[in-house]
Design a protein around this motif. Structure first.
Motif: not given
Length: 661
Positions: A74-81
């Motif tokens: 999630q931290r490395n995702a393009e659109s984290p929460s």
């Protein structure tokens, strides 16, 4: 730390209302009976009794590791929460804040930083404070660790500034509102009971590794003293002064700004002093999770370059003592109850402040024009110091020396007659007996609520599969606590009975309470050849000053009429001490045991960094191997063990005897 100890002592002043029980119903007798039953079960059923698998949540480590993987994704995702972005943003802010302070200190050059530190100390703390500041900067330079020292100061500025920004307003609110104080006290207790080592893994997984994580870990440990001492200062303002201000028409905000805060100035500055010392005690531990500076030098050098680790530890000691002396001097010099400020004196002080600021700006500008750099290190002095430290290490580790034989004898006896028996007793006694026995001891000593909490915490340790490791750690804590209480009780009683000895003991206590936790451990690694012993001895050195101080205050503050009555009936000095002072000071003594055991736990778990078995070692391995599941479970067990030890030794305050048996 000394201010916190003295505050605790004064809030538990002995009373003439002593609870009388038959000898067979006394807490000592009942506790001894419970321990006796546990010993019978141990000798009758002696064997390894691990917590049963049927009562263990075996899949919890897998779930925790899966959570770590998900969080990293999630931290490395393009659109984290939104939540992840909030954590990332806060960590980035803290990283930037520490980096800005580091860059600013470098921009000032080593000349500017030194002159600024000395002049500010001179203006607000006096000549003695300025000498301490100059000695500290000279040590940074001579050790060849100027850059690392500035990184540590930058981390301190960020952590202490944020801790005070949070702690002082909450402390003011706690001082003004009894209801708010009662609501926040359990949170502060938990923050101070839980060893800082237990924070590391959760903080790393939420904020990643870096200066930001180090700042957060430091803040958790440093905020409670800021809140407690600020609240104490606000409550300590004389009520007649406040009433006079209200009678003159002052609003609550005006009363706070113009009466309460100015009169509580000394306590506010002492809260700054204690916050700095608490934060500095976390510097070394913060080095494990990306905190740069002296802590990183210590942790990385423990196994690879011991002499450098010891040198960095000495620099931390000098920094701690200098910051302590400077902030304490500032608090004393600005105490409004000791210094009446006339308009003329205020004008002179204002001019002195302006002159100090102008001088600092001029020196920084001149240093930059002259090309002075951000770093100043004397490599010759550093090499000489490292050579001397290495020669000392070679001496203490030489089996042919008298010192080695003495330390080996001490270590072997602590292991043979202390650690091994206690560990065997806690691990090899059937776990239901240990669980019920410790719960009953908590019931006898501290009451029903503490007993329920103790049972739940011990059960939690078993459910997460950390029973054996927790009992191993508990055995180390108990051995260190026995030594701590024996030393602290003896020195505290002696100091209470002798003013001369009290004056001699006070500077020793002040120095020992100023040092960061891991600093105690560094020299003992080389003095004590057995890996588990350094943590025990370090825990004793760290905790006994608080026990001694609390015992001294408790015995000395026994009401004079009780002592005079005993003396008038012909009691000797020894009889007065044994039959009057110690019984009436039992609350302070019990508080000393409680504080001592919590402080011992905080140091013992750090011993895992140098191979001491138990929960601390599992946290260290979790950090080294990035094993989130192992580290978090050990951290939870440390948390639960800390709460258990606190509840078992908390005792029932006499003011509460009517509420809880």
């Amino acid at each position: 730390m000394s201010v916190v100890a003295e505050t605790a002592a004064t809030t538990t002043a002995p009373s003439l209302l002593v609870e009388h029980r038959p000898w067979w119903r006394s807490r000592v007798t009942l506790t001894a009976g419970i321990v006796g039953v546990m010993l019978v079960c141990y000798f009758a059923l002696k064997a390894e009794y691990p917590w049963p698998a049927a009562l263990t949540w075996n899949t919890l480590p897998t779930h925790l590791n899966d959570f770590q993987t998900w969080l990293v994704d999630q931290r490395n995702a393009e659109s984290p929460s939104v939540v992840i972005r909030a954590f990332n943003g806060f960590a980035d802010f803290l990283d930037s804040l520490v980096n800005w302070f580091t860059s600013f200190l470098g921009w000032m050059t080593w000349v500017g930083v030194t002159v600024a530190g000395v002049l500010v100390s001179l203006r607000f703390g006096g000549v003695r404070a300025a000498v301490w500041a100059l000695a500290a900067f000279a040590t940074f330079a001579a050790s060849g660790l100027w850059l690392e020292s500035m990184q540590t100061l930058a981390l301190m500025l960020a952590a202490v500034g944020l801790s005070l920004l949070v702690g002082i307003p909450l402390g003011v609110a706690a001082g003004l509102s009894t209801r708010f104080e009662r609501a926040v006290t359990p949170v502060l207790d938990a923050m101070q009971i839980i060893p800082a080592f237990a924070y590391l893994m959760p903080v790393v997984i939420l904020f990643s590794v870096g200066p930001g994580a180090a700042v957060i870990t430091t803040m958790i440990y440093a905020i409670p003293p800021a809140i407690r001492i600020t609240a104490l200062g606000i409550r300590g303002v004389p009520s007649n002064t406040v009433e006079a201000a209200v009678a003159m028409g002052s609003t609550p905000s005006q009363t706070l700004a113009k009466v309460r805060l100015p009169l509580a100035r000394r306590m506010l500055l002492l809260s700054v002093n204690q916050t700095i010392l608490f934060a500095l005690s976390m510097v070394v531990i913060a080095g494990l999770i990306g905190g740069k500076g002296l802590g990183d030098v210590v942790t990385s050098g423990l196994n690879s370059y011991p002499a450098l680790a010891l040198l960095a530890g000495l620099v931390i000691v000098v920094m701690a003592m200098a910051l302590d002396r400077v902030t304490e001097s500032v608090a004393e010099r600005t105490n409004p109850t000791r210094r009446h400020l006339t308009d003329h004196l205020r004008h002179r002080l204002r001019l002195a402040s302006i002159a100090t600021a102008v001088a600092i700006v001029a020196v920084v500008a001149a240093a930059r024009l002259a090309g002075a750099g951000a770093d100043y290190s004397r490599t010759t002095a550093r090499d000489w110091l490292l050579a001397r430290i290495q020669s000392v290490l070679d001496y203490v580790q030489n089996p042919d020396t008298v010192l080695f034989r003495i330390t080996s004898w001490i270590g072997d006896h602590i292991v043979q007659y202390g650690l091994v028996p206690f560990r065997n007793f806690l691990v090899e006694t059937p776990w239901p007996v240990t669980l019920v026995g410790i719960t009953l001891i908590s019931l006898v000593v501290s009451g029903r609520r503490s007993a329920i909490t103790t049972f739940l915490m011990l059960a939690l340790i078993g459910v997460i599969g950390e029973w054996s490791s927790a009992m191993d750690t508990a055995s180390q804590v108990l051995v260190a606590t026995v030594l701590t209480v024996a030393i602290g009780l003896g020195l505290g009683i002696w100091a209470a009975e002798s003013r001369t000895f009290s004056k001699l003991l006070r500077p020793v206590n002040d120095v020992l309470q100023t040092l960061p936790q891991l600093v105690y451990l560094i020299p003992l690694i080389y003095l004590m050849p057995v890996s588990v012993v350094p943590g025990v001895i370090a825990g004793v050195l760290y905790a006994f000053p608080v026990v001694a101080r609390l015992v001294e205050n408790g015995v000395r503050n026994v009401e004079a009429n009780a002592v005079e009555a005993a003396a008038s009936f012909g009691a000797t000095r020894a009889q007065v001490l044994r039959k009057v002072k110690l019984p009436l000071a039992q609350d302070a003594i019990m508080l000393g045991v409680n504080q001592g055991i919590i402080m011992v736990l905080a140091v013992v778990v750090i011993g895992g960094l140098v191979g001491s078995p138990g929960l601390g070692y599992e946290v260290a391995q979790g950090l080294a191997r990035s094993d989130f599941g192992l580290g978090v479970l050990a951290s939870l067990a440390i948390l639960a063990l800390g709460i258990t030890l606190d509840r078992v030794t908390r005792g029932v305050r006499r003011a509460q005897l009517g509420d809880e048996p």
